[in-house]
Design a protein around this motif. Structure first.
Motif, PDB file in Angstrom:
ATOM      1  N   PRO A 136       0.822  -1.220   0.000  1.00  0.00           N
ATOM      2  CA  PRO A 136       0.000   0.000   0.000  1.00  0.00           C
ATOM      3  C   PRO A 136       0.851   1.262   0.000  1.00  0.00           C
ATOM      4  CG  PRO A 136       0.184  -0.838   2.224  1.00  0.00           C
ATOM      5  CD  PRO A 136       0.969  -1.783   1.352  1.00  0.00           C
ATOM      6  N   CYS A 137       0.386   2.285  -0.726  1.00  0.00           N
ATOM      7  CA  CYS A 137       1.141   3.530  -0.794  1.00  0.00           C
ATOM      8  C   CYS A 137       0.224   4.725  -0.553  1.00  0.00           C
ATOM      9  CB  CYS A 137       1.840   3.662  -2.146  1.00  0.00           C
ATOM     10  SG  CYS A 137       0.717   3.819  -3.537  1.00  0.00           S
ATOM     11  N   LEU A 138       0.838   5.871  -0.359  1.00  0.00           N
ATOM     12  CA  LEU A 138       0.110   7.127  -0.210  1.00  0.00           C
ATOM     13  C   LEU A 138      -0.586   7.497  -1.513  1.00  0.00           C
ATOM     14  CD1 LEU A 138       2.912   9.234   1.514  1.00  0.00           C
ATOM     15  CD2 LEU A 138       0.935   8.210   2.658  1.00  0.00           C
ATOM     16  N   VAL A 139      -1.670   8.256  -1.402  1.00  0.00           N
ATOM     17  CA  VAL A 139      -2.236   8.907  -2.583  1.00  0.00           C
ATOM     18  C   VAL A 139      -1.667  10.317  -2.669  1.00  0.00           C
ATOM     19  CG1 VAL A 139      -4.345   7.539  -2.505  1.00  0.00           C
ATOM     20  CG2 VAL A 139      -4.297   9.775  -1.387  1.00  0.00           C
ATOM     21  N   ARG A 140      -1.822  10.941  -3.838  1.00  0.00           N
ATOM     22  CA  ARG A 140      -1.176  12.229  -4.084  1.00  0.00           C
ATOM     23  C   ARG A 140      -1.677  13.326  -3.152  1.00  0.00           C
ATOM     24  NH1 ARG A 140      -1.339  13.835 -10.162  1.00  0.00           N
ATOM     25  NH2 ARG A 140      -0.190  11.868 -10.348  1.00  0.00           N
ATOM     26  N   ALA A 141      -2.916  13.217  -2.670  1.00  0.00           N
ATOM     27  CA  ALA A 141      -3.473  14.258  -1.813  1.00  0.00           C
ATOM     28  C   ALA A 141      -2.998  14.139  -0.365  1.00  0.00           C
ATOM     29  CB  ALA A 141      -5.000  14.204  -1.855  1.00  0.00           C
ATOM     30  N   GLU A 142      -2.276  13.064  -0.032  1.00  0.00           N
ATOM     31  CA  GLU A 142      -1.837  12.852   1.349  1.00  0.00           C
ATOM     32  C   GLU A 142      -0.437  13.416   1.576  1.00  0.00           C
ATOM     33  OE1 GLU A 142      -4.322   8.848   2.583  1.00  0.00           O
ATOM     34  OE2 GLU A 142      -2.441   8.612   1.493  1.00  0.00           O
ATOM     35  N   GLU A 143      -0.210  13.838   2.819  1.00  0.00           N
ATOM     36  CA  GLU A 143       1.084  14.402   3.191  1.00  0.00           C
ATOM     37  C   GLU A 143       2.162  13.334   3.133  1.00  0.00           C
ATOM     38  OE1 GLU A 143       2.375  17.613   6.480  1.00  0.00           O
ATOM     39  OE2 GLU A 143       1.674  15.699   7.306  1.00  0.00           O
ATOM     40  N   ASP A 144       3.268  13.679   2.495  1.00  0.00           N
ATOM     41  CA  ASP A 144       4.400  12.762   2.341  1.00  0.00           C
ATOM     42  C   ASP A 144       5.565  13.315   3.157  1.00  0.00           C
ATOM     43  OD1 ASP A 144       6.463  11.136   1.542  1.00  0.00           O
ATOM     44  OD2 ASP A 144       6.200  11.461  -0.617  1.00  0.00           O
ATOM     45  N   MET A 145       5.723  12.798   4.371  1.00  0.00           N
ATOM     46  CA  MET A 145       6.776  13.261   5.269  1.00  0.00           C
ATOM     47  C   MET A 145       8.003  12.375   5.145  1.00  0.00           C
ATOM     48  SD  MET A 145       5.827  16.018   6.825  1.00  0.00           S
ATOM     49  CE  MET A 145       7.056  16.069   8.127  1.00  0.00           C
ATOM     50  N   GLN A 146       9.150  13.006   4.847  1.00  0.00           N
ATOM     51  CA  GLN A 146      10.418  12.292   4.778  1.00  0.00           C
ATOM     52  C   GLN A 146      11.431  13.000   5.674  1.00  0.00           C
ATOM     53  OE1 GLN A 146      10.499   9.412   3.398  1.00  0.00           O
ATOM     54  NE2 GLN A 146       8.603   9.470   2.188  1.00  0.00           N
ATOM     55  N   ALA A 147      12.690  12.607   5.600  1.00  0.00           N
ATOM     56  CA  ALA A 147      13.694  13.109   6.543  1.00  0.00           C
ATOM     57  C   ALA A 147      13.806  14.627   6.535  1.00  0.00           C
ATOM     58  CB  ALA A 147      15.053  12.479   6.226  1.00  0.00           C
ATOM     59  N   HIS A 196       3.934  20.747 -13.300  1.00  0.00           N
ATOM     60  CA  HIS A 196       3.286  21.325 -12.126  1.00  0.00           C
ATOM     61  C   HIS A 196       3.763  20.632 -10.847  1.00  0.00           C
ATOM     62  CE1 HIS A 196       0.151  23.163 -14.778  1.00  0.00           C
ATOM     63  NE2 HIS A 196       0.412  22.086 -15.498  1.00  0.00           N
ATOM     64  N   GLY A 197       3.983  21.431  -9.812  1.00  0.00           N
ATOM     65  CA  GLY A 197       4.264  20.882  -8.501  1.00  0.00           C
ATOM     66  C   GLY A 197       2.977  20.507  -7.785  1.00  0.00           C
ATOM     67  N   SER A 198       3.062  19.513  -6.902  1.00  0.00           N
ATOM     68  CA  SER A 198       1.894  19.023  -6.178  1.00  0.00           C
ATOM     69  C   SER A 198       2.288  18.719  -4.744  1.00  0.00           C
ATOM     70  CB  SER A 198       1.358  17.753  -6.855  1.00  0.00           C
ATOM     71  OG  SER A 198       0.264  17.214  -6.153  1.00  0.00           O
ATOM     72  N   GLN A 199       1.508  19.248  -3.805  1.00  0.00           N
ATOM     73  CA  GLN A 199       1.805  19.050  -2.385  1.00  0.00           C
ATOM     74  C   GLN A 199       0.581  18.454  -1.699  1.00  0.00           C
ATOM     75  OE1 GLN A 199       4.647  21.267  -0.671  1.00  0.00           O
ATOM     76  NE2 GLN A 199       4.601  19.639   0.833  1.00  0.00           N
ATOM     77  N   GLY A 200       0.712  17.229  -1.190  1.00  0.00           N
ATOM     78  CA  GLY A 200      -0.370  16.606  -0.442  1.00  0.00           C
ATOM     79  C   GLY A 200      -0.442  17.150   0.973  1.00  0.00           C
ATOM     80  N   ARG A 201      -1.661  17.290   1.490  1.00  0.00           N
ATOM     81  CA  ARG A 201      -1.830  17.884   2.819  1.00  0.00           C
ATOM     82  C   ARG A 201      -2.701  17.045   3.755  1.00  0.00           C
ATOM     83  NH1 ARG A 201       0.054  23.129   2.362  1.00  0.00           N
ATOM     84  NH2 ARG A 201       0.215  23.908   0.218  1.00  0.00           N
ATOM     85  N   ARG A 202      -3.344  16.033   3.246  1.00  0.00           N
ATOM     86  CA  ARG A 202      -4.240  15.238   4.087  1.00  0.00           C
ATOM     87  C   ARG A 202      -3.455  14.204   4.895  1.00  0.00           C
ATOM     88  NH1 ARG A 202      -6.734  18.806   2.817  1.00  0.00           N
ATOM     89  NH2 ARG A 202      -6.326  19.132   5.023  1.00  0.00           N
ATOM     90  N   ARG A 203      -3.977  13.879   6.058  1.00  0.00           N
ATOM     91  CA  ARG A 203      -3.345  12.855   6.891  1.00  0.00           C
ATOM     92  C   ARG A 203      -3.430  11.510   6.181  1.00  0.00           C
ATOM     93  NH1 ARG A 203      -5.380  12.417  12.926  1.00  0.00           N
ATOM     94  NH2 ARG A 203      -4.351  14.462  12.916  1.00  0.00           N
TER      95      ARG A 203
END
Length: 759
Positions: A510-521, A537-544
């Motif tokens: 399972p992976c994140l969807v584009r609308a979800e926040e992707d937190m890395q180091a 275009h840049g895309s920033q997910g913000r949903r938990r």
């Protein structure tokens, strides 16, 4: 023959009387909202969707304007986001309660409706169930299996949702591992564009930008269903119509979005006003577009002669093209009788359109898979280029050729190296950057992957999104072959049928969807994608995220790669995953002309344009000029129909996106409640003695030694040309042979398969 109504639709057949958009669109979104039950924060996600600093839609690849509307999403885009952010979950408890064999009996809609995948799972052949595992076990297990296999027997597939960052790392992983087996969803839709356009204008993509739609005075549409597949495109079309631009549509099906549009963001919601889109709508026979285009070319040449010149842009033709004389000879020698027979259109109608084209100042040709998914799709597309070149309608403001891509980043993946064709990738640059010798042999296309599954030469498959096993043709033959795979790995967000085609070792990740926040180091990450008009275009997910156990696509890819490949000091997976900006630096180094200052331009309003030489009238072809071409025939089909045969075209409903089925409604065609429909010309039904609602069997008439049959279709009278049948994709996919495909690109002939009807 029944007379058509004021919009040209036969009133005795199902159709949608209202315009695309309007209240129907809002109701359609509401139904998915009620079924998916996303969190209230989804509405905030939609508010910033397709806007600079927000997240880019995962459905179609239509461009995002510099100055967005208040709501810069359409019905399909909203459905995709709502579907992604459902509160339903598909976790270990679900899989403990259901065997894979049991789930194979579920419909596509039922499988996805279970909800978001939450935990990495491994298939247990002893119990025929998916069982929970850990990410460490996943990476170690998959890496060990990949090390056992011949890299040339393994396929790395990507759907069009994967970002540029993911795609770049994916192609690098494949080549470090030792193969170019990198088919993506383009192989099933617009690969014809990449091959055919490249040959004649030197560009593998369209030449238009959004500004062109503000300056054109004519648009020609071929085989593209804007209302269902790219509804945001209706806004610039509406604006063009309102300033006097003429729209002419060629399509076997009268699609509501190209007939009428009721703008859901304007006063039309109150006043009820609709915009009439196509001034002329010609229901060309499937595969007849090439003949129709040749008819236009023929008549334009005639008009030029009658006027004593001035219609054909002779200066442009002389300076920028080659091969005109051969096309002129073909046009003069082809009879109107042949053109009418192959196109299903009259000389009178084609002459009227040619007359408009001859007077138009700037013309855009828009097309979709109705052109590309034919045996002679490439030659058909090149005939369209012939028509544009006649009057210099490539390489100037308000004119050009515009393929409308279906998936959000399917074009961009090819841009950054996802290709089975090594000559299209800067392999020497990759070798210099990462200190290895990339493979130079050609990889497998989607068609060749299907053939490899059947003959056993494909032993490993890693799918980065998508639903490959359901989307490909000839699935009656390919599906059983998955059981013989040594390795099947599927990275996904929701359960689909491909995940149930288990091999000897199978993982579901399972992976994140584009609308979800992707937190890395380094913190929250952004990703990028390229639209149909070559803007990034840049895309920033913000949903938990739906679960704490989810990883991003790049992180999953890196985990598998580290467990598979030997250490290489120049390949720094951990650093790249910690900061996706470093991946963008790699893309800029590899492709400096298109991606210079990539990170600095990440959130440019409207995206940044990566350029197109053909738009500048620089032709990167063998001759250095744009090429007129002469096809071997004037039909897009592989062969003429024989007695009792029909041409099958596959359709998407407006309640689906690719193989994702949101519901049983096809509102924009006036159909609902059943997807096992075969749409048929009413006179054809009477002629063969079929009655409305009768269940029939479709049998492929392609003779290659294999019998292909799908039973249970409900015969439905519909406004189609004689000899044409239509059925839904993917339900009709078993009827489309692997061996029936565009001869240039191997794109499957989903819009031109010969079939018979049996009671």
């Amino acid at each position: 023959m029944t007379e058509n109504d004021s919009a040209g639709q036969r009133p005795d057949t199902p159709h949608y009387k209202a315009g695309a958009g309007g209240w129907g669109s809002l109701i359609g979104m509401g139904k998915v909202l009620a079924e998916a039950r996303p969190s209230p924060s989804t509405l905030d996600t939609l508010r910033i969707q397709n806007k600079a600093g927000g997240h880019m839609c995962t459905s179609c690849a239509w461009t995002k304007p510099k100055d967005p509307h208040l709501f810069e999403f359409c019905e399909n885009g909203a459905k995709a986001t709502i579907w992604d952010l459902t509160t339903d979950r598909c976790g270990p408890e679900f899989f403990a309660a259901h065997t894979v064999s049991e789930l194979l009996d579920w419909s596509d809609h039922e499988l996805e409706k279970v909800g978001r995948l939450t935990h990495p799972m491994r298939h247990d052949p002893a119990t025929d169930r998916y069982v929970e595992t850990t990410w460490d076990e996943v990476f170690a297990g998959i890496g060990a299996e990949l090390q056992k296999l011949d890299p040339k027997s393994v396929v790395f597939y990507t759907s069009g949702r994967a970002s540029l960052e993911t795609s770049y790392l994916w192609q690098l992983f494949a080549r470090l591992y030792g193969h170019n087996n990198l088919p993506d969803s383009s192989n099933m839709c617009h690969e014809t564009t990449s091959v055919a356009l490249k040959q004649v204008i030197g560009s593998a993509v369209g030449t238009c930008v959004l500004e062109d739609f503000e300056h054109c005075d004519m648009m020609l549409f071929f085989g593209q269903n804007t209302g269902s597949n790219s509804p945001r495109f209706l806004h610039p079309i509406e604006q063009a119509v309102n300033r006097g631009c003429k729209i002419v549509t060629f399509n076997p099906v009268r699609e509501a979005g190209l007939v009428r549009f009721k703008n859901p963001q304007g006063t039309a919601m109150v006043t009820g006003k609709t915009t009439e889109i196509s001034q002329t709508y010609l229901q060309v026979r499937p595969g007849g577009d090439m003949a129709a285009m040749l008819g236009l070319v023929k008549r334009v040449i005639e008009i030029d002669g009658e006027a004593g010149g001035g219609v054909i842009d002779r200066v442009f033709v002389a300076q920028h093209t080659k091969g005109f004389n051969a096309v002129e000879l073909l046009a003069r020698d082809t009879s109107w009788e042949d053109i009418e027979r192959e196109s299903g259109l009259t000389m009178r109608d084609l002459s009227a359109v040619a007359g408009q084209y001859a007077k138009a100042r700037a013309v855009i040709a828009v097309y979709g898979m109705g052109l590309t998914q034919h045996v002679h799709g490439g030659e058909t597309l090149q005939m369209l280029v012939n028509l544009l070149l006649l009057r210099g309608n490539i390489g100037r403001l308000g004119a050009g050729i515009c393929p409308v891509r279906g998936h959000s980043n399917v074009q961009g993946q090819r841009t950054v190296g996802i290709s089975e064709k090594p000559e299209l990738v800067p392999l020497d640059k990759l070798s210099e950057m990462f200190g290895f010798d990339p493979p130079r042999d050609k990889g497998l296309t989607t068609i060749e992957v299907g053939e490899g599954l059947i003959d056993g030469s494909v032993q490993g498959f890693i799918g980065l999104g998508g639903n490959f096993g359901r989307a490909v043709p000839d699935i009656g033959r390919t599906n059983p072959a998955w059981a013989d795979l040594a390795l099947n790995v599927q990275v996904a967000t929701k359960l689909n049928r491909t995940h149930l085609l288990t091999g000897r070792k199978t993982w579901l990740l399972p992976c994140l969807v584009r609308a979800e926040e992707d937190m890395q180091a380094s913190g929250a990450q952004a990703v990028t994608m390229e639209d149909s008009l070559s803007h990034v275009h840049g895309s920033q997910g913000r949903r938990r995220p739906a679960a704490s156990t989810l990883l991003s696509e790049p992180a999953i890819l890196a985990g598998i790669a580290k467990a598979t490949l030997p250490a290489n000091p120049r390949v720094q997976w951990n650093k790249w995953i910690g900061d996706y900006g470093l991946i963008r630096d790699l893309i800029a180094e590899t492709f400096p002309e298109e991606f210079a200052d990539f990170n600095a331009r990440l959130f440019t309003p409207g995206g940044f344009y990566r350029g197109n030489k053909a738009r500048e009238r620089v032709w990167e072809t063998e001759s250095g000029k744009a090429g007129f071409t002469v096809p071997p025939g004037i039909s897009g089909l592989g062969r003429p129909l024989e007695k009792g045969e029909y041409t099958l075209i596959t359709l998407r409903s407006n309640d689906q996106f690719n193989t994702t089925i949101y519901g049983m409604s096809d509102r924009l065609r006036g159909l609902k409640g059943d997807r096992m429909l075969v749409l048929m010309n009413p006179e054809d039904m009477v002629r063969v003695g079929l009655v409305e609602g009768q269940r029939v069997t479709l049998v492929s008439a392609h003779d290659d030694g294999h019998r292909r049959v799908v039973a249970g279709f409900k015969a439905t009278a519909y406004d189609l040309p004689p000899g044409c049948l239509a059925a839904y994709y993917p339900e009709a996919n078993p009827l489309v042979p692997l061996s029936l495909h565009d001869r240039m690109s191997h794109t499957p002939a989903y819009k031109g398969t010969p079939v018979r009807v049996e009671e």
